[in-house]
Design a protein around this motif. Structure first.
Motif, mmCIF file in Angstrom:
data_model
loop_
_atom_site.group_PDB
_atom_site.id
_atom_site.type_symbol
_atom_site.label_atom_id
_atom_site.label_comp_id
_atom_site.label_asym_id
_atom_site.label_seq_id
_atom_site.Cartn_x
_atom_site.Cartn_y
_atom_site.Cartn_z
ATOM 1 N N GLN A 119 7.147 -0.072 4.256
ATOM 2 C CA GLN A 119 6.166 0.640 5.070
ATOM 3 C C GLN A 119 5.352 1.577 4.191
ATOM 4 N N LYS A 120 4.026 1.543 4.341
ATOM 5 C CA LYS A 120 3.187 2.462 3.584
ATOM 6 C C LYS A 120 3.564 3.893 3.959
ATOM 7 N N LEU A 121 3.713 4.729 2.942
ATOM 8 C CA LEU A 121 4.072 6.130 3.192
ATOM 9 C C LEU A 121 3.036 6.830 4.053
ATOM 10 N N ASP A 122 1.773 6.508 3.842
ATOM 11 C CA ASP A 122 0.737 7.174 4.631
ATOM 12 C C ASP A 122 0.593 6.579 6.032
ATOM 13 N N ARG A 123 1.468 5.614 6.383
ATOM 14 C CA ARG A 123 1.465 5.015 7.720
ATOM 15 C C ARG A 123 2.843 5.138 8.391
#
Length: 149
Positions: A119-123
């Protein structure tokens, strides 16, 4: 013997989990029956050190060779799961290992009961991640884990 103890009042659980960050993504997983995500890990066996338990769990679940761990934090988590109250002590470790980054959901060698995702950290806000304190994970990561050499 796993350090999980059912009682007449609920379940005590001692769990370890890995914070594995790669190229702006963090590895998360969930049971196929659940609608929430968590960091991968598992239960500690009596007499087993926490970091050793985490390396064992990640190897069992993902065939991953852990190359390094460092302690991140401990979190006391009180929750209800399958109508059972849980009192969980979770030890969280930063993890490095040989698992490649990949797109989409995937399964480990144990079968299709656990779904994994980078999972993208910014998401992170796009998924329900427990314990809820993990929503602050991008703000708590050491600089070297966000920008590896």
């Amino acid at each position: 013997m796993d350090l999980v103890f059912p009682t007449e009042h609920g379940v005590f659980n001692y769990r370890v989990a890995g914070i594995f960050v790669k190229d702006g993504h963090v590895l998360i997983h969930r049971n196929v029956r659940d609608d929430f995500w968590a960091l991968p890990g598992g239960r500690v066996t009596l007499g087993e050190e926490a970091a050793t338990a985490l390396a064992r769990e990640l190897h069992e679940e993902l065939n991953m060779r852990v190359t390094d761990t460092s302690f991140a934090f401990v979190h006391e988590n009180l929750f209800t799961y399958n109508d059972q109250p849980f009192h969980e002590i979770g030890l969280y470790f930063y993890v490095n290992g040989d698992l490649p980054l990949q797109d989409g959901d995937f399964y480990g060698p144990e079968g299709d009961h656990l779904i994994y995702r980078w999972q993208k950290l910014d998401r992170l806000q796009d998924v329900t991640l427990y314990p809820e304190v993990l929503a602050q994970l991008p703000n708590r990561l050491p600089a070297h884990s966000l920008n590896p050499a």
